[in-house]
Design a protein around this motif. Structure first.
Motif, PDB file in Angstrom:
ATOM      1  N   ASP A 130       7.140  17.043 -27.276  1.00 35.93           N
ATOM      2  CA  ASP A 130       7.022  18.242 -28.121  1.00 35.93           C
ATOM      3  C   ASP A 130       5.641  18.329 -28.759  1.00 35.93           C
ATOM      4  OD1 ASP A 130       9.654  18.929 -27.592  1.00 35.93           O
ATOM      5  OD2 ASP A 130      10.445  18.049 -29.443  1.00 35.93           O
ATOM      6  N   GLU A 131       5.130  17.169 -29.213  1.00 36.79           N
ATOM      7  CA  GLU A 131       3.858  17.150 -29.946  1.00 36.79           C
ATOM      8  C   GLU A 131       2.629  17.172 -29.044  1.00 36.79           C
ATOM      9  OE1 GLU A 131       5.418  14.673 -33.881  1.00 36.79           O
ATOM     10  OE2 GLU A 131       3.668  13.976 -32.766  1.00 36.79           O
ATOM     11  N   THR A 132       2.792  16.802 -27.775  1.00 32.03           N
ATOM     12  CA  THR A 132       1.617  16.653 -26.914  1.00 32.03           C
ATOM     13  C   THR A 132       1.508  17.695 -25.812  1.00 32.03           C
ATOM     14  OG1 THR A 132       2.811  15.070 -25.488  1.00 32.03           O
ATOM     15  CG2 THR A 132       1.502  14.166 -27.295  1.00 32.03           C
ATOM     16  N   ILE A 133       2.580  18.346 -25.461  1.00 36.90           N
ATOM     17  CA  ILE A 133       2.613  19.147 -24.238  1.00 36.90           C
ATOM     18  C   ILE A 133       1.625  20.305 -24.249  1.00 36.90           C
ATOM     19  CG2 ILE A 133       4.442  20.769 -24.904  1.00 36.90           C
ATOM     20  CD1 ILE A 133       5.635  20.154 -22.047  1.00 36.90           C
ATOM     21  N   ASP A 134       1.274  20.794 -25.436  1.00 32.48           N
ATOM     22  CA  ASP A 134       0.325  21.905 -25.506  1.00 32.48           C
ATOM     23  C   ASP A 134      -1.016  21.472 -26.097  1.00 32.48           C
ATOM     24  OD1 ASP A 134       1.171  21.438 -28.070  1.00 32.48           O
ATOM     25  OD2 ASP A 134       1.565  23.546 -28.569  1.00 32.48           O
ATOM     26  N   GLN A 135      -1.276  20.155 -26.080  1.00 32.66           N
ATOM     27  CA  GLN A 135      -2.505  19.621 -26.656  1.00 32.66           C
ATOM     28  C   GLN A 135      -3.493  19.222 -25.551  1.00 32.66           C
ATOM     29  OE1 GLN A 135      -3.211  19.417 -30.079  1.00 32.66           O
ATOM     30  NE2 GLN A 135      -1.379  20.701 -30.141  1.00 32.66           N
ATOM     31  N   PRO A 136      -4.788  19.193 -25.874  1.00 30.02           N
ATOM     32  CA  PRO A 136      -5.798  18.799 -24.872  1.00 30.02           C
ATOM     33  C   PRO A 136      -5.875  17.284 -24.720  1.00 30.02           C
ATOM     34  CG  PRO A 136      -6.896  19.365 -26.926  1.00 30.02           C
ATOM     35  CD  PRO A 136      -5.428  19.647 -27.132  1.00 30.02           C
ATOM     36  N   MET A 137      -4.846  16.702 -24.108  1.00 29.05           N
ATOM     37  CA  MET A 137      -4.790  15.255 -23.947  1.00 29.05           C
ATOM     38  C   MET A 137      -5.893  14.791 -22.997  1.00 29.05           C
ATOM     39  SD  MET A 137      -2.307  14.771 -25.934  1.00 29.05           S
ATOM     40  CE  MET A 137      -2.436  13.000 -25.752  1.00 29.05           C
ATOM     41  N   SER A 138      -6.672  13.792 -23.431  1.00 27.84           N
ATOM     42  CA  SER A 138      -7.774  13.301 -22.609  1.00 27.84           C
ATOM     43  C   SER A 138      -7.633  11.824 -22.260  1.00 27.84           C
ATOM     44  CB  SER A 138      -9.108  13.529 -23.324  1.00 27.84           C
ATOM     45  OG  SER A 138      -9.075  12.962 -24.630  1.00 27.84           O
ATOM     46  N   LEU A 139      -6.957  11.050 -23.109  1.00 30.12           N
ATOM     47  CA  LEU A 139      -6.700   9.629 -22.840  1.00 30.12           C
ATOM     48  C   LEU A 139      -5.233   9.342 -23.112  1.00 30.12           C
ATOM     49  CD1 LEU A 139      -8.707   6.476 -23.732  1.00 30.12           C
ATOM     50  CD2 LEU A 139      -6.355   6.652 -24.549  1.00 30.12           C
ATOM     51  N   ILE A 140      -4.595   8.644 -22.170  1.00 31.91           N
ATOM     52  CA  ILE A 140      -3.202   8.235 -22.331  1.00 31.91           C
ATOM     53  C   ILE A 140      -3.143   6.733 -22.085  1.00 31.91           C
ATOM     54  CG2 ILE A 140      -0.857   8.445 -21.413  1.00 31.91           C
ATOM     55  CD1 ILE A 140      -1.562  11.374 -20.720  1.00 31.91           C
ATOM     56  N   SER A 141      -2.467   6.024 -22.983  1.00 34.92           N
ATOM     57  CA  SER A 141      -2.418   4.570 -22.915  1.00 34.92           C
ATOM     58  C   SER A 141      -0.980   4.093 -23.057  1.00 34.92           C
ATOM     59  CB  SER A 141      -3.277   3.971 -24.033  1.00 34.92           C
ATOM     60  OG  SER A 141      -3.141   2.558 -24.085  1.00 34.92           O
ATOM     61  N   PHE A 143      -6.931   6.607 -18.180  1.00 36.91           N
ATOM     62  CA  PHE A 143      -5.629   5.966 -18.374  1.00 36.91           C
ATOM     63  C   PHE A 143      -5.866   4.502 -18.717  1.00 36.91           C
ATOM     64  CE2 PHE A 143      -1.993   3.740 -16.068  1.00 36.91           C
ATOM     65  CZ  PHE A 143      -1.118   3.861 -17.137  1.00 36.91           C
ATOM     66  N   VAL A 144      -5.354   4.067 -19.859  1.00 41.81           N
ATOM     67  CA  VAL A 144      -5.501   2.689 -20.319  1.00 41.81           C
ATOM     68  C   VAL A 144      -4.133   2.013 -20.243  1.00 41.81           C
ATOM     69  CG1 VAL A 144      -6.229   1.176 -22.204  1.00 41.81           C
ATOM     70  CG2 VAL A 144      -7.363   3.391 -21.874  1.00 41.81           C
ATOM     71  N   TYR A 145      -4.090   0.841 -19.644  1.00 44.77           N
ATOM     72  CA  TYR A 145      -2.797   0.184 -19.455  1.00 44.77           C
ATOM     73  C   TYR A 145      -2.949  -1.319 -19.556  1.00 44.77           C
ATOM     74  CZ  TYR A 145      -4.411  -1.080 -14.782  1.00 44.77           C
ATOM     75  OH  TYR A 145      -5.119  -1.616 -13.740  1.00 44.77           O
ATOM     76  N   GLY A 146      -1.821  -1.985 -19.652  1.00 42.91           N
ATOM     77  CA  GLY A 146      -1.772  -3.443 -19.671  1.00 42.91           C
ATOM     78  C   GLY A 146      -0.335  -3.875 -19.623  1.00 42.91           C
ATOM     79  N   GLY A 147      -0.116  -5.168 -19.535  1.00 45.61           N
ATOM     80  CA  GLY A 147       1.246  -5.698 -19.618  1.00 45.61           C
ATOM     81  C   GLY A 147       1.893  -5.996 -18.291  1.00 45.61           C
ATOM     82  N   VAL A 148       1.580  -5.217 -17.253  1.00 43.03           N
ATOM     83  CA  VAL A 148       2.149  -5.466 -15.925  1.00 43.03           C
ATOM     84  C   VAL A 148       1.087  -5.168 -14.877  1.00 43.03           C
ATOM     85  CG1 VAL A 148       4.518  -4.876 -16.606  1.00 43.03           C
ATOM     86  CG2 VAL A 148       3.024  -3.089 -15.695  1.00 43.03           C
ATOM     87  N   ASN A 149       1.298  -5.695 -13.674  1.00 43.75           N
ATOM     88  CA  ASN A 149       0.434  -5.364 -12.546  1.00 43.75           C
ATOM     89  C   ASN A 149       0.602  -3.886 -12.214  1.00 43.75           C
ATOM     90  OD1 ASN A 149      -0.945  -5.131 -10.139  1.00 43.75           O
ATOM     91  ND2 ASN A 149       0.072  -6.848  -9.129  1.00 43.75           N
TER      92      ASN A 149
END
Length: 500
Positions: A201-212, A243-249
């Motif tokens: 709800d909070e992100t769907i209409d926002q200019p998202m540039s980084l997701i982690s 896209f920033v990630y960690g925790g699993v391959n």
């Protein structure tokens, strides 16, 4: 170009230049940290118990400080929980990071005023290294989302207690706070599915540039957005570039995740743990993660094949070899001493030291003496997927079937596909063939007719999510173990599928 992206470039240049001071003198950096830690811990309960005032050399350190796990450290943690000061490190911890142990129940990992920069600055530096190499700082001007645990903290003995990701949330720099999502009110929601809907709800209409976040939970976020919109993520978030990630391959998830996005984007892998931020990807072109050797941690390593022996050798960074699996031991300014974090790594470069995370020292299958490890099953699966490019995997785990109703024992692979292979039987054969190439003991058992080739059990969509939900571990930083030596996870999954 916004002010954040403009200012990030000189800061990135400064950080990388400072980094090079220790990257190419790693043994010196580690020696300095060993001495600093000894000095910092001498007047603690632990320091007196282990006579740190008498320690000068690495060999004396090894004699004084044994390798330990959480159970061995627990008596000192109990003193901290009783309100004592100067137990493992000077003063009291700033936080206790709450995490789940397989044998210890809830674990409380200390984070001190001295150690918090390791967690926060390392996350920052991962982004700045990326900016320095690529010149892309524009993502800092958009909206950033960190799919994490709740930032709401409890207290024990006057110390704030919470999940590491929630603790870190309190230290997001002020210049990023204004474009960080989701809101605090949404982030503290405990139920993951409710929280996820609110995040959308909070992100769907926002200019998202980084997701982690951890890949399977980011995938769930993407799936729900696609269900709502019928669009690829690139069309919902056209500015999404990192896209920033960690925790699993990441490899088993890569095809499905990028298919959901609809385009290739840059990714940054990180290796954070409650015990310390270990490494991050410093290059888009070089293999492996840069090990952080000047960040409050003195590292030791034990060859994985020696780990369970009576007197395994403890190695310093300059003693490790390339392409060999090691268990990671840390000593840090949070007061963890000779602490085995349970992970295994493999170095792919020594100039500078870069590593791959290969699994967990206690997560393997050796029901028949094969000692198959996480790195091997993930590579076998990834290689089979490359031969069956239509295949997309949501999640998987592997368990032994020791006493089947008929025939020889085997490994059962429980896999949830987003898109199954056209020929599941051939896919299973390709996985099995690759695993025999990667693990000589497994090959011996197959060729010696001790085991039959693996069996593939395809699970319906949502099976792993329902299983994790049944455990109260849906979302956040929770992960399904890749390997087990028993049938607990496999039976739990099959119970969810059958409705029992």
């Amino acid at each position: 170009m916004g002010i954040r992206s403009v200012l990030s470039k000189p800061l990135a240049k400064w950080v990388v230049e400072r980094q090079r001071e220790w990257m190419y003198r790693p043994a010196e950096a580690q020696q300095r940290w060993m001495q600093r830690l000894i000095k910092g811990g001498q007047n603690t309960v632990f320091g007196r118990d282990h006579r740190l005032t008498d320690v000068r050399t690495v060999e004396e350190f090894r004699q004084a400080v044994p390798v330990r796990d959480y159970e061995d450290l627990k008596p000192y943690i109990e003193q901290i929980l009783n309100g004592d000061s100067d137990v493992l490190w000077k003063g009291k911890p700033l936080y206790l990071a709450k995490t789940s142990g397989t044998t210890s129940g809830t674990k409380y990992i200390p984070i001190t005023r001295d150690s918090i920069p390791n967690h926060i600055d390392s996350a920052r530096d991962a982004l700045l290294n990326y900016i320095h190499e690529t010149g892309n700082g524009a993502f800092l001007d958009g909206k950033l989302i960190f799919l994490s645990g709740s930032p709401e903290l409890d207290q024990k003995a006057g110390i704030h207690v919470g999940r590491l990701s929630g603790i870190a949330n309190h230290h997001v720099p002020g210049y990023l706070r204004t474009n960080q999502l989701p809101s605090y009110e949404t982030n503290v929601i405990d139920d993951w599915e409710t929280k996820l809907e609110r995040i959308i709800d909070e992100t769907i209409d926002q200019p998202m540039s980084l997701i982690s976040g951890i890949p399977p939970w980011v995938q769930m976020y993407f799936d729900r957005i696609q269900e709502r919109t019928g669009k690829k993520i690139k069309d919902v978030f056209p500015d999404f570039s990192v896209f920033v990630y960690g925790g699993v391959n990441f490899e088993p998830y890569r095809a499905k995740l990028f298919d959901s996005i609809g385009k290739r984007i840059d990714s940054i892998e990180t290796y954070p743990a409650s015990e310390g931020f270990i490494a991050f990807q410093d290059s888009q072109t070089e293999e492996g993660l840069l090990m952080l050797l000047d960040s409050g941690i003195f590292f030791e390593f034990i060859a994985a094949d020696e780990y369970f022996s009576d007197n395994p050798r403890r190695l310093t960074i300059d003693e490790v070899e390339l392409n060999k699996n090691y268990a990671v031991i840390i000593n840090n300014n949070a007061g963890l001493w000779g602490y085995s974090i349970g992970d295994t790594v493999k170095f792919v470069s020594r100039d500078p030291y870069r590593l791959l995370v290969t699994g967990r020292i206690k997560h393997f299958i050796s029901a028949f003496g094969e000692h198959v490890i996480g790195e091997e099953v993930e590579k076998a699966l990834t290689d089979a997927m490359s031969k069956h490019p239509e295949t997309e995997v949501v999640e998987f785990t592997v368990a032994p079937m020791v006493s089947p109703a008929e025939g020889l024992p085997y490994h059962e692979w429980l896999v949830e596909f987003a898109t199954p292979p056209h020929n599941p039987a051939q896919f299973a054969r390709d996985v099995d063939t690759r695993l025999t190439q990667l693990n000589v003991y497994y090959d011996d058992l197959i060729t010696g007719s001790i085991l039959q080739p693996l069996r593939l059990t395809s699970l319906p969509r949502g099976a792993f999510q329902q299983y994790m939900k049944s455990l109260g571990k849906l979302g956040g930083q929770n992960k399904v173990p890749r390997l087990s030596n028993d049938r607990k996870i496999a039976d739990g999954l099959m119970g969810v599928v059958s409705g029992k």
